[in-house]
Design a protein around this motif. Sequence first.
Motif, short mmCIF file in Angstrom:
data_model
loop_
_atom_site.label_atom_id
_atom_site.label_comp_id
_atom_site.label_asym_id
_atom_site.label_seq_id
_atom_site.Cartn_x
_atom_site.Cartn_y
_atom_site.Cartn_z
N ALA A 255 0.82 -1.21 0.00
CA ALA A 255 0.00 0.00 0.00
C ALA A 255 0.85 1.26 0.00
O ALA A 255 0.33 2.36 -0.20
N VAL A 256 2.13 1.14 0.25
CA VAL A 256 3.08 2.26 0.17
C VAL A 256 4.32 1.74 -0.56
O VAL A 256 4.58 0.54 -0.58
N PRO A 257 5.11 2.63 -1.15
CA PRO A 257 6.31 2.17 -1.84
C PRO A 257 7.28 1.51 -0.85
O PRO A 257 7.33 1.86 0.33
N LEU A 258 8.04 0.56 -1.36
CA LEU A 258 9.09 -0.06 -0.55
C LEU A 258 10.38 0.71 -0.82
O LEU A 258 11.00 0.55 -1.88
N ASN A 259 10.76 1.57 0.11
CA ASN A 259 11.97 2.37 -0.01
C ASN A 259 13.07 1.78 0.86
O ASN A 259 12.82 1.35 1.99
N ALA A 260 14.27 1.77 0.35
CA ALA A 260 15.39 1.17 1.09
C ALA A 260 15.64 1.94 2.38
O ALA A 260 15.71 3.18 2.38
N LEU A 261 15.78 1.24 3.47
CA LEU A 261 16.08 1.85 4.76
C LEU A 261 17.58 1.86 5.03
O LEU A 261 18.02 2.39 6.07
N THR A 262 18.36 1.31 4.10
CA THR A 262 19.81 1.25 4.27
C THR A 262 20.44 1.09 2.90
O THR A 262 19.74 0.78 1.92
N ASP A 263 21.74 1.33 2.81
CA ASP A 263 22.46 0.96 1.59
C ASP A 263 22.49 -0.56 1.49
O ASP A 263 22.55 -1.26 2.51
N LEU A 264 22.46 -1.06 0.27
CA LEU A 264 22.62 -2.50 0.05
C LEU A 264 23.75 -2.73 -0.95
O LEU A 264 23.66 -2.25 -2.08
N PRO A 265 24.81 -3.45 -0.56
CA PRO A 265 25.08 -3.84 0.82
C PRO A 265 25.42 -2.62 1.67
O PRO A 265 25.77 -1.56 1.14
N SER A 266 25.31 -2.79 2.97
CA SER A 266 25.54 -1.65 3.86
C SER A 266 27.01 -1.44 4.17
O SER A 266 27.37 -0.49 4.86
N PHE A 267 27.87 -2.30 3.70
CA PHE A 267 29.32 -2.14 3.79
C PHE A 267 29.95 -2.96 2.68
O PHE A 267 29.29 -3.82 2.08
N ASP A 268 31.20 -2.68 2.36
CA ASP A 268 31.90 -3.46 1.35
C ASP A 268 32.01 -4.90 1.83
O ASP A 268 32.47 -5.16 2.95
N THR A 269 31.60 -5.85 0.98
CA THR A 269 31.60 -7.24 1.40
C THR A 269 32.29 -8.10 0.34
O THR A 269 32.39 -7.73 -0.84
N SER A 270 32.74 -9.28 0.78
CA SER A 270 33.33 -10.23 -0.14
C SER A 270 32.25 -11.00 -0.86
O SER A 270 31.31 -11.51 -0.24
N ALA A 271 32.37 -11.12 -2.17
CA ALA A 271 31.39 -11.86 -2.96
C ALA A 271 31.74 -13.34 -3.05
O ALA A 271 30.94 -14.14 -3.55
N MET A 272 32.93 -13.73 -2.54
CA MET A 272 33.41 -15.10 -2.67
C MET A 272 34.20 -15.51 -1.44
O MET A 272 34.71 -14.66 -0.69
#
Length: 463
Positions: A102-119
């Motif tokens: 019923a309302v837009p889904l707005n991000a509450l944080t950066d995604l990802p919220s920190f630099d992360t390893s993909a592997m």
Amino acid sequence: MTAPGTRAGTSAAADTDDDLDVEEALALVREPREPRQDATAAPTHRGAHAQGEHAHGGPSAHRHRATPWPQARETAARAARSGARRVPVSVPLADALGLTLAVPLNALTDLPSFDTSAMDGWAVAGPGPWDVREEGVLAGHAQPEPLTDGEAVRIATGARIPADTTAVLRSEHGRLDAQGRLHPTREMVHGQDIRPRGQECRSGDQLLPVGTLATPAVLGLAAAAGYDTVTAVPRPRVEVLILGDELLTEGLPHDGLIRDALGPMLPPWLRALGAEVTAVRRLGDDAKALYKAITSSTADLVVTTGGTASGPVDHIHPTLERIGAELLVDGVKVRPGHPMLLARIKQNQHLVGLPGNPLAAVSGLLTLAEPLLRTLAAHPAPEPYAVPLAEATHGHPYDTRLVPVVLRGDTAIPLHYNGPAMLRGIAAADALAVVPPGGAQQGEETELLDLPWAAAGVGVCFT
């Protein structure tokens, strides 16, 4: 056709024959077709209905009062839009499957919220070879110490990247020499296998608009974006009233009594359509109990079974007249299920009266209840589609006919056991074919109504 807004009880009872015997139908098809405006002169078929529909008489002179099938579905959807706006609710993610945002889904944080390893592998700094730290970096741990040039550290997928990391070297792309130094086995590029902060979205970005259906993937995205609940259109609340003194809830039929098939079938089917079933009440053929149940209900939709005809214990029409309900649909030109009805009880409350025969009740459910519930839940209408029939299918001379089918490749195969009192066909079906008046030929493309479980929709929920 009964005009929308007609008060209950102001019209004579509609013809209630659910279907014709095959030979009777074929005989009618072979007769010269009358002009459409004279179609009300069709012969009638009389008989007792098996589940809650009592023997009745009455000629078919009132067939013209019935609403054409497509128009009945449109009327049901329009009726749901006529009430006051439904107030959105906050729903935990675990309970939000199938609801409409019923309302837009707005991000509450950066995604990802920190630099992360993909592997899984090593975080490395500068050109190799690298000296490897003894202690690795795992997901869920605090920010690790920065790396210096020529240094590497074991890292897990999803773990925070140490400051000054050049790239992540995958486990399968590195080797350790005898001195424990790490060497790459293939060329690396700067930033390789690092998911930088905000790669998918930044805080405040709109991820999904109003009107999005909450699928499992949507709920996963909401959780990742920081949500514990979502604001959604509430599920329509439905109360089911099972009518008929002849119905048994257990055991074998005996002494003129039959098993109730609709009590076990309707609640899960309604839930599969996205409704919340608040109560299932068995009232028998009791006009006072019916009046009390309808007038005391707080549900958005009351669904009744049986009693929609004009027999001595068919109490739906007199009860609706007594409470001043508005008849929006009083009979539909569809077989099975002709004597179904839709009424507005209050501004935001409706009643769908289903015939008592099981397959006729399914027809009423998909003709009137489904469009109304879909609109109340703010679900989009499914895109219509058609599939060729594998064989010629008999139709009613004047009304739409709904026939259970199975889908095999790119064709629909009509099923036997499709009489109004039968469930054997629909129990094996993938869909219902919408057969136009007069029938359909082999290979003719025919519109299909998917069954909610066969369509694998997110609204499928039987608990």
